[in-house]
Write an enzyme that holds these catalytic residues in place. Sequence first.
Site, PDB file in Angstrom:
ATOM      1  N   GLU A 175       0.687  -1.263  -0.305  1.00  0.00           N
ATOM      2  CA  GLU A 175       0.153  -0.213   0.045  1.00  0.00           C
ATOM      3  C   GLU A 175       1.158   1.572  -0.095  1.00  0.00           C
ATOM      4  OE1 GLU A 175      -3.630   2.024   2.675  1.00  0.00           O
ATOM      5  OE2 GLU A 175      -2.579   0.506   3.042  1.00  0.00           O
ATOM      6  N   CYS A 209      -2.647   8.375   2.888  1.00  0.00           N
ATOM      7  CA  CYS A 209      -1.966   8.593   1.247  1.00  0.00           C
ATOM      8  C   CYS A 209      -2.742   8.934   0.083  1.00  0.00           C
ATOM      9  CB  CYS A 209      -1.435   7.006   1.537  1.00  0.00           C
ATOM     10  SG  CYS A 209      -3.169   5.806   1.628  1.00  0.00           S
TER      11      CYS A 209
END
Length: 233
Positions: A175, A209
Amino acid sequence: MIRENADEIADAIQKDLGRCKSETAVFDLDLLEADINEAIKNLHYWTKPEYVTKSLMYTVMSCYVHREPLGVALIIGAWNYPIQLVVLPLIGAIAAGNCAVLKPSEISKNSAELIANLIPKYLDNECFKVVCGGVDETTELLEQKFDKIFYTGNNTVGKIVMTAAAKHLTPVVLELGGKCPVYVADDADLKISANRLVWAKMLNCGQTCVAPDFILCSDKIQVSAFHAVLGTV
Protein backbone atom coordinates in the site's frame (compact mmCIF):
# COMPACT_ATOMS: atom_id res chain seq x y z
CA MET A 1 -8.47 -4.01 23.08
CA ILE A 2 -9.73 -1.05 21.06
CA ARG A 3 -12.61 -0.25 23.41
CA GLU A 4 -10.76 -0.68 26.68
CA ASN A 5 -7.74 1.35 25.58
CA ALA A 6 -9.36 4.06 23.47
CA ASP A 7 -7.99 6.89 25.62
CA GLU A 8 -4.48 5.43 25.67
CA ILE A 9 -4.52 5.03 21.88
CA ALA A 10 -5.71 8.60 21.36
CA ASP A 11 -3.06 9.91 23.77
CA ALA A 12 -0.25 8.01 22.04
CA ILE A 13 -1.26 9.25 18.60
CA GLN A 14 -1.58 12.81 19.90
CA LYS A 15 1.96 12.63 21.31
CA ASP A 16 3.33 11.23 18.04
CA LEU A 17 1.44 13.34 15.51
CA GLY A 18 -0.23 16.16 17.40
CA ARG A 19 -3.53 14.89 16.03
CA CYS A 20 -6.71 15.84 17.84
CA LYS A 21 -8.52 13.02 19.62
CA SER A 22 -11.76 13.48 17.68
CA GLU A 23 -9.99 12.54 14.42
CA THR A 24 -8.48 9.48 16.06
CA ALA A 25 -11.92 8.43 17.31
CA VAL A 26 -13.35 8.49 13.78
CA PHE A 27 -10.45 7.40 11.59
CA ASP A 28 -8.81 4.89 13.90
CA LEU A 29 -11.05 3.61 16.68
CA ASP A 30 -14.41 3.60 14.88
CA LEU A 31 -12.85 2.34 11.65
CA LEU A 32 -11.08 -0.53 13.38
CA GLU A 33 -14.14 -1.57 15.36
CA ALA A 34 -16.28 -1.51 12.20
CA ASP A 35 -13.75 -3.71 10.39
CA ILE A 36 -13.63 -6.16 13.29
CA ASN A 37 -17.42 -6.40 13.35
CA GLU A 38 -17.47 -6.89 9.59
CA ALA A 39 -15.02 -9.77 9.88
CA ILE A 40 -16.99 -11.42 12.68
CA LYS A 41 -20.25 -11.02 10.77
CA ASN A 42 -18.95 -12.45 7.49
CA LEU A 43 -16.34 -14.97 8.64
CA HIS A 44 -18.70 -17.90 8.12
CA TYR A 45 -19.35 -16.89 4.52
CA TRP A 46 -15.70 -16.13 3.74
CA THR A 47 -14.50 -19.52 4.97
CA LYS A 48 -17.19 -21.85 3.69
CA PRO A 49 -16.42 -23.98 0.58
CA GLU A 50 -17.13 -22.29 -2.74
CA TYR A 51 -18.70 -24.80 -5.08
CA VAL A 52 -17.74 -24.46 -8.74
CA THR A 53 -19.27 -25.54 -12.01
CA LYS A 54 -18.05 -28.86 -13.41
CA SER A 55 -18.11 -30.70 -16.69
CA LEU A 56 -19.95 -33.95 -17.43
CA MET A 57 -16.77 -35.92 -16.70
CA TYR A 58 -16.89 -34.88 -13.05
CA THR A 59 -20.64 -35.27 -12.48
CA VAL A 60 -20.25 -37.78 -9.66
CA MET A 61 -17.63 -35.65 -7.90
CA SER A 62 -18.02 -32.73 -5.54
CA CYS A 63 -15.87 -29.83 -6.75
CA TYR A 64 -15.25 -26.79 -4.60
CA VAL A 65 -12.60 -24.29 -3.52
CA HIS A 66 -11.49 -24.71 0.09
CA ARG A 67 -9.55 -21.77 1.54
CA GLU A 68 -6.77 -22.35 4.06
CA PRO A 69 -4.48 -20.00 6.04
CA LEU A 70 -1.21 -19.03 4.36
CA GLY A 71 0.79 -19.31 7.58
CA VAL A 72 2.70 -16.38 9.12
CA ALA A 73 2.20 -12.82 7.90
CA LEU A 74 4.60 -9.91 8.37
CA ILE A 75 2.78 -6.58 8.77
CA ILE A 76 4.90 -3.44 8.47
CA GLY A 77 2.98 -0.32 9.47
CA ALA A 78 3.40 3.38 8.68
CA TRP A 79 3.90 6.38 10.94
CA ASN A 80 0.99 8.55 9.76
CA TYR A 81 -1.70 6.13 10.99
CA PRO A 82 0.46 4.20 13.46
CA ILE A 83 -2.30 2.11 15.06
CA GLN A 84 -4.76 1.74 12.21
CA LEU A 85 -2.26 0.59 9.58
CA VAL A 86 -0.99 -2.18 11.83
CA VAL A 87 -4.28 -3.43 13.25
CA LEU A 88 -6.36 -3.34 10.03
CA PRO A 89 -4.13 -5.89 8.21
CA LEU A 90 -3.97 -7.89 11.45
CA ILE A 91 -7.76 -8.23 11.45
CA GLY A 92 -7.58 -9.81 7.99
CA ALA A 93 -4.73 -12.08 9.04
CA ILE A 94 -6.64 -13.33 12.07
CA ALA A 95 -9.84 -13.80 10.09
CA ALA A 96 -7.93 -15.97 7.61
CA GLY A 97 -6.43 -18.05 10.43
CA ASN A 98 -2.85 -16.81 10.17
CA CYS A 99 -0.21 -15.98 12.73
CA ALA A 100 1.45 -12.57 12.39
CA VAL A 101 4.53 -10.52 13.22
CA LEU A 102 3.79 -6.81 13.61
CA LYS A 103 6.39 -4.14 12.90
CA PRO A 104 4.98 -0.71 13.87
CA SER A 105 6.73 2.42 12.65
CA GLU A 106 9.61 3.56 14.85
CA ILE A 107 8.86 7.18 13.93
CA SER A 108 5.62 7.09 15.94
CA LYS A 109 7.38 5.64 18.96
CA ASN A 110 4.60 6.16 21.52
CA SER A 111 2.11 4.28 19.36
CA ALA A 112 4.66 1.55 18.67
CA GLU A 113 5.31 1.08 22.39
CA LEU A 114 1.59 0.96 23.09
CA ILE A 115 1.05 -1.74 20.44
CA ALA A 116 3.96 -3.73 21.87
CA ASN A 117 2.34 -3.56 25.32
CA LEU A 118 -1.26 -4.25 24.30
CA ILE A 119 -0.97 -7.08 21.78
CA PRO A 120 0.49 -9.62 24.28
CA LYS A 121 -2.34 -8.81 26.73
CA TYR A 122 -5.14 -9.54 24.27
CA LEU A 123 -3.77 -12.07 21.76
CA ASP A 124 -2.01 -15.43 21.96
CA ASN A 125 1.71 -14.76 22.41
CA GLU A 126 2.57 -17.91 20.51
CA CYS A 127 0.74 -16.67 17.43
CA PHE A 128 1.23 -12.89 17.41
CA LYS A 129 4.44 -10.98 18.06
CA VAL A 130 5.42 -7.32 17.94
CA VAL A 131 8.92 -6.26 16.88
CA CYS A 132 9.88 -2.64 17.56
CA GLY A 133 12.89 -0.90 16.09
CA GLY A 134 14.14 0.89 12.99
CA VAL A 135 15.92 0.03 9.76
CA ASP A 136 18.15 -2.68 11.25
CA GLU A 137 15.25 -4.58 12.80
CA THR A 138 13.15 -4.30 9.65
CA THR A 139 16.06 -5.49 7.51
CA GLU A 140 16.53 -8.49 9.78
CA LEU A 141 12.84 -9.31 9.60
CA LEU A 142 12.89 -9.20 5.80
CA GLU A 143 15.68 -11.76 5.79
CA GLN A 144 13.27 -14.26 7.31
CA LYS A 145 10.78 -16.31 5.34
CA PHE A 146 7.16 -15.29 5.71
CA ASP A 147 4.05 -16.54 3.93
CA LYS A 148 2.66 -13.04 3.30
CA ILE A 149 4.05 -9.53 3.70
CA PHE A 150 1.81 -6.47 4.05
CA TYR A 151 3.66 -3.16 3.83
CA THR A 152 2.32 0.39 4.01
CA GLY A 153 4.65 3.24 3.15
CA ASN A 154 6.63 4.81 0.32
CA ASN A 155 7.78 3.47 -3.04
CA THR A 156 11.48 3.33 -2.13
CA VAL A 157 10.99 1.01 0.83
CA GLY A 158 8.29 -0.84 -1.11
CA LYS A 159 10.94 -1.89 -3.65
CA ILE A 160 13.18 -3.12 -0.85
CA VAL A 161 10.33 -5.15 0.65
CA MET A 162 9.41 -6.67 -2.71
CA THR A 163 13.05 -7.56 -3.48
CA ALA A 164 13.40 -9.30 -0.11
CA ALA A 165 10.12 -11.15 -0.60
CA ALA A 166 11.16 -12.34 -4.06
CA LYS A 167 14.02 -14.36 -2.54
CA HIS A 168 11.43 -16.58 -0.84
CA LEU A 169 8.68 -16.19 -3.46
CA THR A 170 6.58 -14.56 -0.75
CA PRO A 171 3.40 -12.81 -1.96
CA VAL A 172 3.22 -9.16 -0.95
CA VAL A 173 0.62 -6.44 -0.54
CA LEU A 174 2.12 -2.97 -1.02
CA GLU A 175 0.00 0.00 0.00
CA LEU A 176 2.12 2.83 -1.36
CA GLY A 177 1.61 6.55 -1.47
CA GLY A 178 1.29 8.41 -4.77
CA LYS A 179 -0.30 11.33 -6.52
CA CYS A 180 -4.07 11.40 -6.08
CA PRO A 181 -6.19 13.36 -8.57
CA VAL A 182 -9.70 14.62 -7.93
CA TYR A 183 -12.10 14.98 -10.83
CA VAL A 184 -14.67 17.76 -10.50
CA ALA A 185 -17.61 17.12 -12.84
CA ASP A 186 -19.41 19.89 -14.72
CA ASP A 187 -22.56 19.51 -12.63
CA ALA A 188 -20.73 19.60 -9.28
CA ASP A 189 -21.55 22.17 -6.65
CA LEU A 190 -18.30 24.13 -6.44
CA LYS A 191 -18.78 25.31 -2.87
CA ILE A 192 -19.45 21.80 -1.58
CA SER A 193 -16.58 20.41 -3.68
CA ALA A 194 -14.16 23.03 -2.37
CA ASN A 195 -15.13 22.38 1.24
CA ARG A 196 -14.70 18.65 0.83
CA LEU A 197 -11.38 19.03 -0.97
CA VAL A 198 -9.95 21.22 1.77
CA TRP A 199 -11.23 18.83 4.45
CA ALA A 200 -9.69 15.80 2.70
CA LYS A 201 -6.39 17.59 2.13
CA MET A 202 -6.11 18.78 5.74
CA LEU A 203 -7.19 15.48 7.35
CA ASN A 204 -4.37 14.20 9.56
CA CYS A 205 -2.40 17.35 8.59
CA GLY A 206 -2.35 16.18 4.98
CA GLN A 207 -0.50 12.97 5.84
CA THR A 208 -2.91 10.53 4.20
CA CYS A 209 -2.04 8.41 1.18
CA VAL A 210 -5.29 9.33 -0.59
CA ALA A 211 -5.15 13.06 0.19
CA PRO A 212 -6.01 15.00 -3.01
CA ASP A 213 -2.94 16.39 -4.81
CA PHE A 214 -4.40 18.02 -7.91
CA ILE A 215 -7.73 18.64 -9.64
CA LEU A 216 -8.90 17.52 -13.05
CA CYS A 217 -11.82 19.39 -14.57
CA SER A 218 -13.21 20.90 -17.77
CA ASP A 219 -12.57 24.47 -18.98
CA LYS A 220 -16.10 25.29 -17.84
CA ILE A 221 -15.32 24.40 -14.24
CA GLN A 222 -12.01 26.26 -14.39
CA VAL A 223 -13.75 29.45 -15.48
CA SER A 224 -16.53 29.03 -12.91
CA ALA A 225 -14.02 28.49 -10.13
CA PHE A 226 -11.98 31.49 -11.24
CA HIS A 227 -15.01 33.77 -11.16
CA ALA A 228 -16.07 32.34 -7.81
CA VAL A 229 -12.68 33.16 -6.31
CA LEU A 230 -12.68 36.67 -7.76
CA GLY A 231 -16.15 37.21 -6.39
CA THR A 232 -15.00 36.49 -2.86
CA VAL A 233 -11.98 38.83 -2.93
